[in-house]
Scaffold this motif. Structure first.
Motif, PDB file in Angstrom:
ATOM      1  N   THR A 191      50.482  44.798  43.093  1.00 21.12           N
ATOM      2  CA  THR A 191      50.894  43.735  42.379  1.00 21.12           C
ATOM      3  C   THR A 191      49.654  42.726  42.286  1.00 21.12           C
ATOM      4  OG1 THR A 191      51.988  42.782  43.987  1.00 21.12           O
ATOM      5  CG2 THR A 191      53.374  44.184  42.339  1.00 21.12           C
ATOM      6  N   LYS A 192      49.251  42.263  41.303  1.00 21.22           N
ATOM      7  CA  LYS A 192      48.456  41.363  41.143  1.00 21.22           C
ATOM      8  C   LYS A 192      48.724  39.600  40.924  1.00 21.22           C
ATOM      9  CE  LYS A 192      45.528  42.521  42.830  1.00 21.22           C
ATOM     10  NZ  LYS A 192      45.931  43.617  43.993  1.00 21.22           N
ATOM     11  N   GLY A 193      49.756  39.582  40.217  1.00 18.31           N
ATOM     12  CA  GLY A 193      50.251  38.301  39.795  1.00 18.31           C
ATOM     13  C   GLY A 193      50.372  37.549  41.179  1.00 18.31           C
ATOM     14  N   ASP A 194      51.152  37.969  41.978  1.00 15.86           N
ATOM     15  CA  ASP A 194      51.554  37.083  43.240  1.00 15.86           C
ATOM     16  C   ASP A 194      50.357  37.135  44.207  1.00 15.86           C
ATOM     17  OD1 ASP A 194      51.608  40.176  43.551  1.00 15.86           O
ATOM     18  OD2 ASP A 194      52.555  39.771  45.679  1.00 15.86           O
ATOM     19  N   VAL A 195      49.679  37.936  44.219  1.00 21.70           N
ATOM     20  CA  VAL A 195      48.443  37.997  45.296  1.00 21.70           C
ATOM     21  C   VAL A 195      47.566  36.916  44.729  1.00 21.70           C
ATOM     22  CG1 VAL A 195      46.449  39.259  45.724  1.00 21.70           C
ATOM     23  CG2 VAL A 195      48.487  40.448  46.000  1.00 21.70           C
ATOM     24  N   VAL A 196      47.291  36.680  43.721  1.00 18.99           N
ATOM     25  CA  VAL A 196      46.505  35.519  42.967  1.00 18.99           C
ATOM     26  C   VAL A 196      47.137  34.322  42.954  1.00 18.99           C
ATOM     27  CG1 VAL A 196      45.500  34.876  40.605  1.00 18.99           C
ATOM     28  CG2 VAL A 196      45.385  37.226  41.154  1.00 18.99           C
ATOM     29  N   THR A 197      48.496  34.346  42.859  1.00 20.49           N
ATOM     30  CA  THR A 197      49.112  32.988  43.177  1.00 20.49           C
ATOM     31  C   THR A 197      49.010  32.592  44.506  1.00 20.49           C
ATOM     32  OG1 THR A 197      50.984  33.608  41.433  1.00 20.49           O
ATOM     33  CG2 THR A 197      51.656  31.746  43.042  1.00 20.49           C
ATOM     34  N   ALA A 198      49.201  33.485  45.467  1.00 21.43           N
ATOM     35  CA  ALA A 198      48.962  33.131  47.056  1.00 21.43           C
ATOM     36  C   ALA A 198      47.627  32.732  47.336  1.00 21.43           C
ATOM     37  CB  ALA A 198      49.388  34.438  47.816  1.00 21.43           C
ATOM     38  N   ALA A 199      46.530  33.503  46.650  1.00 25.37           N
ATOM     39  CA  ALA A 199      45.385  33.243  46.768  1.00 25.37           C
ATOM     40  C   ALA A 199      44.810  31.752  46.394  1.00 25.37           C
ATOM     41  CB  ALA A 199      44.413  34.440  46.046  1.00 25.37           C
ATOM     42  N   ARG A 200      45.569  31.308  45.149  1.00 29.09           N
ATOM     43  CA  ARG A 200      45.250  29.878  44.810  1.00 29.09           C
ATOM     44  C   ARG A 200      45.710  29.118  45.623  1.00 29.09           C
ATOM     45  NH1 ARG A 200      42.861  29.953  39.890  1.00 29.09           N
ATOM     46  NH2 ARG A 200      43.110  31.918  38.499  1.00 29.09           N
ATOM     47  N   LEU A 239      38.315  30.148  46.615  1.00 28.90           N
ATOM     48  CA  LEU A 239      38.955  31.066  45.782  1.00 28.90           C
ATOM     49  C   LEU A 239      38.049  32.059  45.241  1.00 28.90           C
ATOM     50  CD1 LEU A 239      41.715  31.835  44.499  1.00 28.90           C
ATOM     51  CD2 LEU A 239      41.295  29.950  42.871  1.00 28.90           C
ATOM     52  N   GLY A 240      36.963  31.532  44.852  1.00 28.68           N
ATOM     53  CA  GLY A 240      35.969  32.462  44.031  1.00 28.68           C
ATOM     54  C   GLY A 240      35.308  33.522  44.722  1.00 28.68           C
ATOM     55  N   GLN A 241      35.674  33.766  46.051  1.00 29.05           N
ATOM     56  CA  GLN A 241      35.078  34.557  47.121  1.00 29.05           C
ATOM     57  C   GLN A 241      36.043  35.754  47.161  1.00 29.05           C
ATOM     58  OE1 GLN A 241      33.877  31.171  49.907  1.00 29.05           O
ATOM     59  NE2 GLN A 241      33.185  33.197  50.691  1.00 29.05           N
ATOM     60  N   PHE A 242      37.161  35.512  46.539  1.00 29.19           N
ATOM     61  CA  PHE A 242      38.563  36.721  46.649  1.00 29.19           C
ATOM     62  C   PHE A 242      38.582  37.420  45.251  1.00 29.19           C
ATOM     63  CE2 PHE A 242      42.759  37.579  45.749  1.00 29.19           C
ATOM     64  CZ  PHE A 242      42.785  38.701  46.470  1.00 29.19           C
ATOM     65  N   ILE A 296      39.330  36.670  38.665  1.00 26.08           N
ATOM     66  CA  ILE A 296      40.034  35.608  38.286  1.00 26.08           C
ATOM     67  C   ILE A 296      38.688  34.888  37.659  1.00 26.08           C
ATOM     68  CG2 ILE A 296      42.099  35.633  39.336  1.00 26.08           C
ATOM     69  CD1 ILE A 296      40.611  34.143  41.701  1.00 26.08           C
ATOM     70  N   PHE A 297      38.962  33.340  36.829  1.00 30.35           N
ATOM     71  CA  PHE A 297      38.184  32.744  36.343  1.00 30.35           C
ATOM     72  C   PHE A 297      37.112  32.229  37.176  1.00 30.35           C
ATOM     73  CE2 PHE A 297      36.856  28.211  35.449  1.00 30.35           C
ATOM     74  CZ  PHE A 297      36.164  28.387  34.369  1.00 30.35           C
ATOM     75  N   GLU A 298      37.489  31.961  38.695  1.00 25.72           N
ATOM     76  CA  GLU A 298      36.737  31.321  39.612  1.00 25.72           C
ATOM     77  C   GLU A 298      35.542  32.265  40.312  1.00 25.72           C
ATOM     78  OE1 GLU A 298      39.840  31.068  39.263  1.00 25.72           O
ATOM     79  OE2 GLU A 298      40.289  29.086  39.147  1.00 25.72           O
ATOM     80  N   ASN A 299      35.686  33.619  40.026  1.00 25.82           N
ATOM     81  CA  ASN A 299      34.953  34.648  40.449  1.00 25.82           C
ATOM     82  C   ASN A 299      33.466  34.727  39.946  1.00 25.82           C
ATOM     83  OD1 ASN A 299      37.486  37.060  40.843  1.00 25.82           O
ATOM     84  ND2 ASN A 299      36.588  35.952  42.406  1.00 25.82           N
ATOM     85  N   PRO A 300      32.276  34.272  40.648  1.00 24.53           N
ATOM     86  CA  PRO A 300      31.341  34.576  40.230  1.00 24.53           C
ATOM     87  C   PRO A 300      30.787  35.992  39.701  1.00 24.53           C
ATOM     88  CG  PRO A 300      31.108  33.190  42.251  1.00 24.53           C
ATOM     89  CD  PRO A 300      32.272  34.015  42.018  1.00 24.53           C
ATOM     90  N   ALA A 301      30.103  36.246  38.705  1.00 25.16           N
ATOM     91  CA  ALA A 301      29.832  37.524  38.212  1.00 25.16           C
ATOM     92  C   ALA A 301      29.355  38.291  39.561  1.00 25.16           C
ATOM     93  CB  ALA A 301      28.905  37.376  37.059  1.00 25.16           C
TER      94      ALA A 301
END
Lengths: 290, 290
Positions: free
Chosen positions: B99-108, B115-118, B150-155
């Motif tokens: 699941t990704k929604g919960d994981v991204v919420t936890a990461a944030r 955050l961008g490193q994840f 996610i938005f914060e990830n550098p390409a």
């Protein structure tokens, strides 16, 4: 056996495999195939599953004294009716129908005094591939065959059918007709309905293509039986309607209970349910070999 | 990579396989395993999946600059929180959560400026066996890995994660976080719930033993995923609750429709439904390889 000849009605996966197996085991040196689907019959002959194909039941009954009915269950009545007038007193008939209540009812209707010559049976050896091309000589080895003998069957007739299955390597059990249909509704007919419903449900969704693209190996295993023969499973669903509906309703309750655990975020109860299922499933191969 | 070292949180099927694969591919020459389950950690080390096991995250972060989180999803937040203070600016973290929604919420919540490193990810490579003993170096070959950047990830961070998966032979797609969770609810989470519910339902019935004895190969395929890790699937069911409930409700409607066709003995509509599912399922291997 009259001329060491077996006749098989329906030369698809089950009938074709039986034809191959009885020759390989030396039970028959000739197999005649009868199939209302002319393309399947020709294909079975071209593949060498059978020595001859015919639509002349009288001729087949003249040659053979063991008959195996492996057609979709709704055809069993008319097949037995076509065979009845030509059936010698020493001949024996069995079948491969996944439902037994409807098959026995049909047999009672059409076989008259010859009813005792028909021993209802069910080899549990399906595959999702079907048709003559899926036939395998070893399909029944170590598989279970359930016989549901009826009151009219002489013991030696049942023994003969049992002996042939055993010679093909199958493990033969007997069960009461109604019990067979209830148990199979639960472990076979219900899962097929669930798998068909899932694939149809996903196919109907707006992003179906993406879903099928991202589905993994677990999905593949879970839905494998949804590739099974639509005609065969239509007949089974109708033939075992009562027991199947009972199982569908019980399952719907179980699923609704699971839904309530998810909705209530009851992690402990969910884990307990998953653990019970997982433990039981891991133990299953042992049950099967019993 | 700092010392060509990768750290893996959770050394079961997925983490252990990743550890084997990155060494086999020459991406790392050292893999450190971190697992809250001491028995699993020791077993992973004994099997040679990892070069070392530790519970010292700071030490692991000193050695490694690529981190793979392969623990049940509910642990992702605390794992990332333990890692955050020690994460160098050049280090990258990805995960294997279903699941990704919960994981991204936890990461944030826990990663702050890091955050961008994840880069959230999901290799679709489950098996019903789990734990370190199930690990395979080739598990990800030709399997799909979904990244949900996610938005914060550098390409270039996303590219690095993608490159590692590709080096392991995986086919990498990207998807929006919410879309991932909806699609996986339908093709993975729902089937697991259906399989768990079926096995638990059968295990609860009075003649359970007979049923399991007579269940055939189709049942085996259908219920294989019911042997999956209860803890992992508890977390998934809870983490993706909303999308899962939506799918459970849609499926219940589809099943209730099928039931009405059986109850009404509508053979034509049943056959049409089965044929649609069967045709779609037979086509599925093509979708997968797209």
């Amino acid at each position: 056996m009259k001329q060491n000849c077996v006749a098989v009605f329906g030369v698809g996966l089950i009938g074709g495999s039986f034809a191959l197996a009885v020759r390989a085991a030396g039970i028959a040196n000739r197999v005649v195939g009868i199939d209302s689907n002319r393309i399947a019959a020709d294909r079975a002959w071209a593949l060498g599953l059978v020595d001859a194909v015919t639509d002349d039941v009288e001729q087949a009954a003249h040659e053979a004294d063991f008959f195996f009915v492996a057609a979709p269950v709704a055809q069993t009545g008319s097949i037995l009716a076509s065979l009845a007038p030509h059936l010698d007193p020493d001949s024996v008939v069995t079948d491969a129908g996944s439902t037994k209540g409807d098959v026995v009812t049909a047999a009672r209707r059409v076989l008259g005094a010859k009813l005792g010559q028909f021993v209802p049976g069910h080899p549990i050896a399906g595959r999702e591939q079907h048709g003559p091309d899926a036939a395998l000589p070893e399909l029944f080895r170590d598989r279970r065959v359930i016989l549901t003998p009826i009151f009219e069957n002489p013991a030696e007739t049942v023994a003969r059918v049992r002996g042939i299955w055993q010679a093909l390597g199958a493990r033969v059990s007997t069960l009461d007709v109604a019990q067979h249909d209830k148990v199979l509704a639960a472990v076979s007919h219900l899962p097929h309905m669930l798998a068909y419903a899932l694939v149809a449900h996903l196919a109907d969704s707006p992003d179906a293509l993406l879903k099928f693209e991202l589905a993994g190996a677990g999905f593949g295993d879970f839905t494998r039986i949804a590739a099974s023969s639509p005609e065969m499973w239509r007949d089974i669903a109708l033939a075992n309607r009562e027991a199947l509906i009972e199982e569908l309703d019980r399952y719907a309750s179980a699923l609704s209970h699971l839904r309530s655990l998810v909705a209530g975020a009851d992690g402990a109860a969910l884990e307990e349910l998953f653990r019970r299922a997982s433990t039981r499933r891991m133990q299953w191969p042992l049950d099967r070999s019993r």
